[in-house]
Structures are given as C-alpha cells and as structure tokens.
Scaffold this active site. Structure first.
Site, PDB file in Angstrom:
ATOM      1  N   HIS A 308       0.969  -1.185   0.044  1.00  0.00           N
ATOM      2  CA  HIS A 308      -0.015  -0.115  -0.047  1.00  0.00           C
ATOM      3  C   HIS A 308       0.955   1.406   0.013  1.00  0.00           C
ATOM      4  O   HIS A 308       2.094   1.169   0.762  1.00  0.00           O
ATOM      5  CB  HIS A 308      -0.919   0.105   1.387  1.00  0.00           C
ATOM      6  CG  HIS A 308      -1.898   0.979   1.237  1.00  0.00           C
ATOM      7  ND1 HIS A 308      -2.001   2.352   1.362  1.00  0.00           N
ATOM      8  CD2 HIS A 308      -3.236   0.763   0.656  1.00  0.00           C
ATOM      9  CE1 HIS A 308      -3.204   2.771   0.988  1.00  0.00           C
ATOM     10  NE2 HIS A 308      -3.924   1.824   0.915  1.00  0.00           N
ATOM     11  N   ASP A 366      -7.832  -5.363  -0.151  1.00  0.00           N
ATOM     12  CA  ASP A 366      -8.235  -6.100  -1.170  1.00  0.00           C
ATOM     13  C   ASP A 366      -7.928  -7.708  -1.159  1.00  0.00           C
ATOM     14  O   ASP A 366      -8.346  -8.479  -1.883  1.00  0.00           O
ATOM     15  CB  ASP A 366      -7.941  -5.750  -2.530  1.00  0.00           C
ATOM     16  CG  ASP A 366      -8.249  -4.357  -3.009  1.00  0.00           C
ATOM     17  OD1 ASP A 366      -7.500  -3.474  -2.946  1.00  0.00           O
ATOM     18  OD2 ASP A 366      -9.536  -3.963  -3.371  1.00  0.00           O
TER      19      ASP A 366
END
Ligand code: SDX
Length: 431
Positions: A308, A366
């Site tokens: 991320h 996700d």
C-alpha cells in the site's frame, strides 16, 4: 491551516527563500510551496505524489505507520459492525453521525432516488452480453450527466445535495443492472421497503419468477464491506474525481472518471486480481514459487492484495475483513473454502519473508474481500463494482468538500520537459 513557523530553502546560487509551514489537526506538517515557482522559477518534482498533499480535507485521516483509519475522527474499528453504511455515508457527507430522525430522513432521500431513467436502463441493450461490468459502470454512470446536465448548478448547495443523493442512490441500481445484463436476466426494480444493501442484493439476485428475501448474513457482511470501502483520503480514484471536478465539470461525469481509475489492478481492481492470483497459485505447494516470482524484479508478477502506498503496517480494514471472512464462510457453511485456506497460508508465508518485511508489504483491503464476495455468490468481474458502490460515498463527500471551498482553483500540475529543444521545421520533400 498555516503555522507561524517557516522553513528556509537555500538555492544553488545561494539565494534563500522562506516558505510557510502548514499543519492540520493530525498528521505530518506540510511545506506550503504555493509561492515557490513565483519566488524561485523552480518546480518541485513528485511523480506519484508520494510526498505531496494536494488539499486540505476534514473527511478521512490515515496514519500509515500506525495502521490508523478514521472517518471524521471515528476509528474504523468502532464504525465497522456498529454503524450501517448509510449512517457512514451521512457521516462522510455531513460530518456527523445521524440521529434516528436524521437517518430516517436521509434514508428516505436516498430510497426515493434509487430508480434510473427508463431511457438509461435501455443503454444496457447496447452492450455485448459479456461486457465487463466496470466498463458498463463507467459508461452508464457518465451518462447520468446527460439526464441531469441542465438541472445542476454546482455553486448551489441544494443542487449539490440532490446530486450527491442521486449518485449514492443510483450506483447499486446501475451495478445490479450490469450483473443482470451479463446474466441475460431482466433488471429488477428497486424495492423501497428494503435497506440500502438489502435492496442491492434483491436487485442482483431476485427474478420475476419467485419471491426473494435477502439473506440477513449476506446483507450484514456486505453492508460492513461497504463501510470499510467507503472512503480512504486522497487515493487515486478520489484524486481523479477531485481533479476532474476542479474544472467545474458535471459531477456524474467526474464520478465516472473515478470509476475508471478505480478499475486498475493497482487500485480497486486488485480484489478481482487477488482471486485470479489465488486460482493461478492453486495450492499451498506453489506458494513459495509465486512468492519468488513476486520478489523477482524481472518478473512483472506482484502479490495482489499486498502492499500500500500509505500503510506501512497492517491495513486496519484487512484485519476486520479477515475476521468477517471467517464468520461468513462458517455461517454460509463454506468453512473449507480452499481459496480462503490458501489466502491465509499465503499471508502467513509472505509475512515471514524478509522481502515483504523490509518493504513493509502487508495484506490490504483487497486481499480477503473477494473471498467474501465469492461466498455471497457475487461473480469475480463484479468485485470492483462492489468497491465502486461503496467508494461513491467518499468520492461524493470529497467532491462536495472541494466544490464548496471558496479557495477552489482548477488543478493544473506542471512538468519537467525532457523533449527536443527548439528546432526548425523541415518541409516533407527534404525529410
Ligand atoms: C487500494 O491509495 C489507497 O488508499 C488505495 C486503497 C483505497 O482504499 O482507496 O487502499 C485501495 O488500491 C489498495 C491497493 C490494492 N493494490 C494491490 O493490492 C496491487 C498490489 N500492490 C502494488 O501494486 C503496490 O503495493 C501498490 C500499488 C499498492 C503501492 O504501490 P507503491 O506505493 O508505488 O509501491 P512501490 O511500487 O513503490 O513498491 C515499493 C516496493 C517495490 O520494490 P523495490 O523497487 O523497492 O525493490 O515494494 C515492492 C515494489 O516492487 N512491492 C511489491 C508489491 N507491492 C510493492 N512487490 C511484490 N508484490 C507487491 N504487491
């Protein structure tokens, strides 16, 4: 907010420039470089905006080192499971959690905007039966601008509010219609007696042939997933909506631009890519091979659902989703879901590998969400559509915040030019 402290910048020729510091209520300080080009004739350079704050915003706060996510000050851990998605939409849009009466009124506004114009419903007849739902979402959402173009003065707060309600209300209807088009089934019209998420499940899975009531376990799990995906500061799709909207363009067209950005596998498209990856890995025995591929600079393969830009710790949403995954699979009697087992082993092995540890690559929002969507009977191509439904709340909240800012200016970054220097035109006969 400008801080009285300043920073001094010394330029190559020895000239010094004083730049103000800017501080919010939380998070890193910023060097205000608004006057830098005018004072120095120099730009800053930050492709990917790793170190750049594009705006002030009071909506969502993230601390990537500590794994913190708060909507309007409320920790995601406290909102998840306690507040419904519509409560969170109200919080993101208006800054406060609604009272019982406020929620009832807000739900009424949203419910009475869930239908789409019949002419828009017929758009789907133009798509191939196997069109990717995200392609249809971009096209149909952008076309809402054709239906509301003339009744929209974005300087009028009332018009902004109606547009916000329309976008939040119609996204599930458009999304379910994409699914029905792929299935070759008739569109199911919204039911005003169901919750926001229950109505979405109804429009997705009901048929005119028999009664359908949403499964309460599925409704609760999906509503929680919508809460977790509702907003996330200045991510790529939200920044896309902001930049598109900064020119004063129609907000429906700007949200369509956000959907397009979200579709990318590096962003919201990762949830679909995670399931494709788990299926490709196939078994626990292959995990080491794929982790080696993810580490190999010459191999484009990346571990989807990991890493991320901001979180250099666990994505707090991933922790919550992993727990929900367990519950949903147990309650839906899908306990030995091989993909879930594989995902947990992959996470365990990757987190022990120094490549991932060094780079602080943890599972993100996700990584597990697709496994839940699959357990709820939602097809893989619809996973990013789920993300788009939820993130409409954030896109609309940031649009409203930006458009109502009296300091609003059109977003217009500069560049470092690396092309040819001036040269004379050569007529074609001499080339
Ligand atoms: C979302 O911004 C948001 O807030 C997004 C989001 C939201 O709610 O809106 O949180 C939702 O988009 C989550 C992210 C979903 N995407 C994926 O899961 C795709 C896989 N992840 C990567 O593509 C990547 O981690 C990004 C895009 C998420 C972040 O990219 P960055 O910040 O540009 O990181 P990077 O590419 O500079 O990576 C740093 C290093 C690199 O290695 P080195 O060059 O330093 O040796 O980490 C490596 C990368 O190669 N790396 C990975 C990796 N992610 C980064 N290596 C293997 N697998 C990965 N997944």
């Amino acid at each position: 907010m400008t801080d009285e402290k300043k920073v001094m910048l010394t330029l190559p020729e020895g000239k010094t420039v004083e730049l103000p510091l800017r501080k919010g209520t939380e998070g890193p300080q910023a060097i205000d470089i608004t006057s830098l080009y005018q004072q120095t004739g120099m730009f800053t350079f930050d492709p990917g905006f790793v170190s750049t704050a594009s705006c002030d915003s009071g909506i969502t706060y993230i601390d990537g080192q500590e794994g913190i996510l708060r909507y309007r000050g409320y920790p995601i851990e406290e909102l998840a499971g306690n507040a419904s998605y519509l409560e969170v939409v109200h919080l993101l849009l208006y800054g406060e959690l609604p009272s019982v009466e406020e929620l009832q009124s807000f739900r009424g506004h949203i419910t009475h905007h869930t239908m789409i114009n019949e002419a828009l419903r017929r758009f789907f007849e133009g798509f191939h039966y196997d069109a990717h739902p995200m392609a249809m979402m971009v096209g149909v959402t952008g076309s809402l601008a054709a239906f509301y173009h003339d009744s929209l003065d974005i300087k009028d707060a009332r018009h902004r509010d109606i547009s916000a309600h329309r976008m939040i209300a119609k996204m599930p209807t458009i999304a379910a219609a994409c699914y029905k088009h792929n299935m070759g089934e008739p569109v199911m019209y919204p039911r005003n007696d169901l919750s926001y998420t229950g109505n979405f499940l109804y429009m997705m899975f009901a048929t005119p042939c028999e009664e359908y009531e949403p499964n309460p376990i599925a409704e609760k799990a999906l509503d929680l997933l919508f809460v977790l995906h509702a907003d996330h500061e200045q991510n790529a799709s939200t920044s896309t909506v902001r930049l598109a909207s900064s020119s004063g363009a129609n907000p429906f067209a700007c949200v369509a631009a956000g959907i397009a950005s979200l579709w990318g596998p590096a962003h919201g498209g990762a949830n679909e890519a995670v399931l494709d990856m788990l299926e490709e890995i196939g078994s626990v025995d292959n995990i080491e091979k794929y982790i080696a591929k993810a580490k190999d600079k010459d191999d484009p393969f990346r571990l989807m659902g990991f890493g991320h830009r901001v979180y250099k710790n666990y994505d707090p949403r991933a922790k919550i989703i992993r727990e929900v995954c367990h519950q949903v699979l147990e309650e839906l009697a899908d306990t030995n879901n091989p993909l879930f087992e594989l995902a947990m082993r992959l996470e365990e092995i990757a987190l022990q590998d120094e490549y991932f540890a060094e780079r602080k690559l943890y599972p993100n929002v996700d990584f597990y969400s697709g496994i839940i969507y699959q357990a709820l009977g939602i097809p893989r191509t619809m996973f990013t559509v789920m993300f788009a439904i939820a993130r409409t709340a954030g896109w609309v909240a940031h649009w409203t915040e930006m458009i109502s800012d009296p300091q609003l200016r059109i977003g217009r970054p500069r560049q470092i030019y690396t092309g040819p220097t001036k040269r004379a035109f050569v007529p074609i006969e001499q080339r």
